[in-house]
Design a protein around this motif. Structure first.
Motif, PDB file in Angstrom:
ATOM      1  N   MET A 173      13.650 -20.378   9.163  1.00 62.41           N
ATOM      2  CA  MET A 173      14.957 -19.728   9.109  1.00 62.41           C
ATOM      3  C   MET A 173      16.039 -20.688   8.635  1.00 62.41           C
ATOM      4  N   SER A 174      17.002 -20.139   7.908  1.00 66.45           N
ATOM      5  CA  SER A 174      18.157 -20.940   7.512  1.00 66.45           C
ATOM      6  C   SER A 174      19.050 -21.180   8.732  1.00 66.45           C
ATOM      7  N   ARG A 175      19.905 -22.179   8.655  1.00 68.82           N
ATOM      8  CA  ARG A 175      20.697 -22.584   9.812  1.00 68.82           C
ATOM      9  C   ARG A 175      21.566 -21.450  10.344  1.00 68.82           C
ATOM     10  N   ARG A 176      22.294 -20.768   9.480  1.00 66.51           N
ATOM     11  CA  ARG A 176      23.216 -19.731   9.945  1.00 66.51           C
ATOM     12  C   ARG A 176      22.471 -18.520  10.507  1.00 66.51           C
ATOM     13  N   VAL A 177      21.336 -18.211   9.939  1.00 72.12           N
ATOM     14  CA  VAL A 177      20.532 -17.102  10.474  1.00 72.12           C
ATOM     15  C   VAL A 177      19.994 -17.480  11.854  1.00 72.12           C
ATOM     16  N   ARG A 178      19.539 -18.707  11.984  1.00 79.97           N
ATOM     17  CA  ARG A 178      19.047 -19.165  13.277  1.00 79.97           C
ATOM     18  C   ARG A 178      20.160 -19.084  14.333  1.00 79.97           C
ATOM     19  N   GLU A 179      21.371 -19.503  13.956  1.00 82.58           N
ATOM     20  CA  GLU A 179      22.502 -19.473  14.885  1.00 82.58           C
ATOM     21  C   GLU A 179      22.864 -18.053  15.299  1.00 82.58           C
ATOM     22  N   ALA A 186       0.834  -1.216   0.000  1.00 83.77           N
ATOM     23  CA  ALA A 186       0.000   0.000   0.000  1.00 83.77           C
ATOM     24  C   ALA A 186       0.862   1.257   0.000  1.00 83.77           C
ATOM     25  N   GLY A 187       2.012   1.180  -0.679  1.00 84.43           N
ATOM     26  CA  GLY A 187       2.879   2.346  -0.791  1.00 84.43           C
ATOM     27  C   GLY A 187       3.889   2.497   0.319  1.00 84.43           C
ATOM     28  N   ALA A 188       3.892   1.563   1.287  1.00 88.97           N
ATOM     29  CA  ALA A 188       4.799   1.697   2.434  1.00 88.97           C
ATOM     30  C   ALA A 188       6.271   1.651   2.028  1.00 88.97           C
ATOM     31  N   VAL A 189       6.579   1.052   0.883  1.00 85.68           N
ATOM     32  CA  VAL A 189       7.981   0.978   0.448  1.00 85.68           C
ATOM     33  C   VAL A 189       8.557   2.361   0.189  1.00 85.68           C
ATOM     34  N   GLN A 190       7.700   3.345   0.019  1.00 83.80           N
ATOM     35  CA  GLN A 190       8.184   4.706  -0.206  1.00 83.80           C
ATOM     36  C   GLN A 190       8.575   5.400   1.090  1.00 83.80           C
ATOM     37  N   TYR A 191       8.167   4.847   2.224  1.00 84.00           N
ATOM     38  CA  TYR A 191       8.398   5.519   3.502  1.00 84.00           C
ATOM     39  C   TYR A 191       9.326   4.757   4.447  1.00 84.00           C
ATOM     40  N   LEU A 192       9.581   3.487   4.158  1.00 84.23           N
ATOM     41  CA  LEU A 192      10.396   2.662   5.038  1.00 84.23           C
ATOM     42  C   LEU A 192      11.659   2.215   4.314  1.00 84.23           C
ATOM     43  N   PRO A 193      12.861   2.511   4.860  1.00 87.40           N
ATOM     44  CA  PRO A 193      14.097   2.071   4.201  1.00 87.40           C
ATOM     45  C   PRO A 193      14.157   0.556   4.076  1.00 87.40           C
ATOM     46  N   VAL A 194      14.510   0.081   2.896  1.00 88.11           N
ATOM     47  CA  VAL A 194      14.674  -1.345   2.646  1.00 88.11           C
ATOM     48  C   VAL A 194      16.096  -1.578   2.150  1.00 88.11           C
ATOM     49  N   ALA A 195      16.868  -2.335   2.911  1.00 84.29           N
ATOM     50  CA  ALA A 195      18.257  -2.625   2.542  1.00 84.29           C
ATOM     51  C   ALA A 195      18.347  -4.039   1.989  1.00 84.29           C
ATOM     52  N   ARG A 196      19.223  -4.227   1.008  1.00 84.34           N
ATOM     53  CA  ARG A 196      19.466  -5.548   0.436  1.00 84.34           C
ATOM     54  C   ARG A 196      20.936  -5.880   0.649  1.00 84.34           C
ATOM     55  N   VAL A 197      21.195  -7.024   1.280  1.00 80.06           N
ATOM     56  CA  VAL A 197      22.561  -7.341   1.687  1.00 80.06           C
ATOM     57  C   VAL A 197      22.999  -8.690   1.117  1.00 80.06           C
ATOM     58  N   PRO A 198      24.317  -8.880   0.905  1.00 81.75           N
ATOM     59  CA  PRO A 198      24.799 -10.133   0.335  1.00 81.75           C
ATOM     60  C   PRO A 198      24.774 -11.301   1.310  1.00 81.75           C
ATOM     61  N   ASN A 199      24.853 -11.034   2.609  1.00 79.34           N
ATOM     62  CA  ASN A 199      24.936 -12.117   3.585  1.00 79.34           C
ATOM     63  C   ASN A 199      24.171 -11.739   4.852  1.00 79.34           C
ATOM     64  N   LEU A 200      23.092 -12.456   5.139  1.00 81.10           N
ATOM     65  CA  LEU A 200      22.266 -12.117   6.290  1.00 81.10           C
ATOM     66  C   LEU A 200      22.987 -12.364   7.613  1.00 81.10           C
ATOM     67  N   HIS A 201      23.686 -13.475   7.712  1.00 82.06           N
ATOM     68  CA  HIS A 201      24.399 -13.814   8.954  1.00 82.06           C
ATOM     69  C   HIS A 201      25.412 -12.732   9.306  1.00 82.06           C
ATOM     70  N   ASP A 202      26.212 -12.321   8.328  1.00 86.50           N
ATOM     71  CA  ASP A 202      27.224 -11.287   8.584  1.00 86.50           C
ATOM     72  C   ASP A 202      26.567  -9.955   8.942  1.00 86.50           C
ATOM     73  N   THR A 203      25.443  -9.660   8.299  1.00 86.19           N
ATOM     74  CA  THR A 203      24.727  -8.422   8.595  1.00 86.19           C
ATOM     75  C   THR A 203      24.202  -8.423  10.024  1.00 86.19           C
ATOM     76  N   MET A 204      23.681  -9.552  10.452  1.00 82.53           N
ATOM     77  CA  MET A 204      23.190  -9.653  11.823  1.00 82.53           C
ATOM     78  C   MET A 204      24.324  -9.445  12.828  1.00 82.53           C
ATOM     79  N   GLN A 205      25.461 -10.019  12.529  1.00 91.22           N
ATOM     80  CA  GLN A 205      26.613  -9.853  13.425  1.00 91.22           C
ATOM     81  C   GLN A 205      27.060  -8.393  13.460  1.00 91.22           C
ATOM     82  N   ARG A 206      27.034  -7.751  12.307  1.00 92.43           N
ATOM     83  CA  ARG A 206      27.440  -6.343  12.254  1.00 92.43           C
ATOM     84  C   ARG A 206      26.500  -5.470  13.081  1.00 92.43           C
ATOM     85  N   LEU A 207      25.204  -5.726  12.968  1.00 90.18           N
ATOM     86  CA  LEU A 207      24.236  -4.896  13.678  1.00 90.18           C
ATOM     87  C   LEU A 207      24.213  -5.185  15.169  1.00 90.18           C
ATOM     88  N   LYS A 208      24.718  -6.348  15.573  1.00 93.03           N
ATOM     89  CA  LYS A 208      24.827  -6.617  17.011  1.00 93.03           C
ATOM     90  C   LYS A 208      25.773  -5.611  17.675  1.00 93.03           C
TER      91      LYS A 208
END
Length: 248
Positions: A204-210, A145-167
């Motif tokens: 969830m994938s194994r590494r994301v779950r971990e 409903a147009g929310a993509v215009q108001y909420l930042p959406v990031a696309r990353v190469p590796n979810l596990h590494d991104t989670m570790q970075r944001l920790k």
């Protein structure tokens, strides 16, 4: 994703026109009834200097993959945000980061619905993987409903590494798992939080779950023992909101 995106439907196009989206052209059904029903959108387009083309229904049917309701907008390629953009949004609001991470969801309707819920709940951003997952498509535009215009959406190469970075920024990751030892209402979801939603059917994938700090489940009291991904995400996202309001 194609070089150009076609967004259709009255409400999604209205949201585009009211945002700062880069709209290149607006196609409108060439009938007196359509012109009358879409008068407010045509006025917005004129105010923004957006070219409007009146075309037969067959033209709109080719551009849209669903019910276009007599209007289609062509916009420039979607601009994905960075993780820094998401963190900056939280800082600007003076709030602990609230992020929703989608672990290889493939259903564009689920992705759009989750983005809509996350934006309405005041989340600061969405994180998607670059591969083997739905990105921002015309259907996601419409479903959100147009929310993509108001909420930042990031696309990353590796979810596990991104989670570790944001920790490192204090974010605790909570994963949705039907076999988790605690329910979503028992868990402490205040503070900097990231909600992880697993893929349809696979979870969830194994590494994301971990990489998750803890897991939560939604109590199921009926015979059906699972929920649609977007519904489950919405329940936990709003539990975050409830707890934040309660601790304010």
């Amino acid at each position: 994703m194609p070089d150009r995106t076609y967004v259709y439907g009255r409400h999604p196009v209205r949201e585009l026109l009211q945002s700062d989206a880069d709209i290149e052209t607006l196609w409108v059904l060439d009938t007196p009834r359509a012109r009358a029903h879409l008068r407010d959108l045509l006025t917005l387009a004129t105010q923004r200097g957006i070219p409007v083309r009146f075309v037969p229904r067959q033209r709109l049917d080719k551009l849209a993959r669903g019910n276009h309701q007599g209007i289609v907008a062509r916009v420039a390629p979607f601009r994905y945000a960075s993780l820094d953009d998401i963190l900056a949004r939280a800082a600007a609001r003076g709030e602990p980061p609230f992020v929703v991470l989608l672990d290889h969801l493939e259903d564009v309707h689920n992705v759009g619905a989750i983005i809509r819920t996350a934006e309405a709940a005041g989340a600061h951003g969405i994180v998607l993987p670059e591969r083997r997952a739905a990105g921002i498509t015309p259907t996601v535009y419409k479903t959100s409903a147009g929310a993509v215009q108001y909420l930042p959406v990031a696309r990353v190469p590796n979810l596990h590494d991104t989670m570790q970075r944001l920790k490192a920024f204090g974010i605790w990751w909570v994963g949705l798992d039907m076999n988790a030892p605690q329910t979503h209402t028992d868990a402490n979801l205040t503070g900097a939080i990231g909600v992880v939603v697993g893929a349809e059917g696979r979870g969830m994938s194994r590494r994301v779950r971990e990489a998750c700090d803890f897991l939560v489940r939604i109590p199921m009291r009926g015979r059906i023992q699972s929920l649609n991904a977007s519904v489950a995400a919405g329940i936990v996202i709003y539990e975050v909101v409830r707890q934040r309001l309660g601790s304010a």
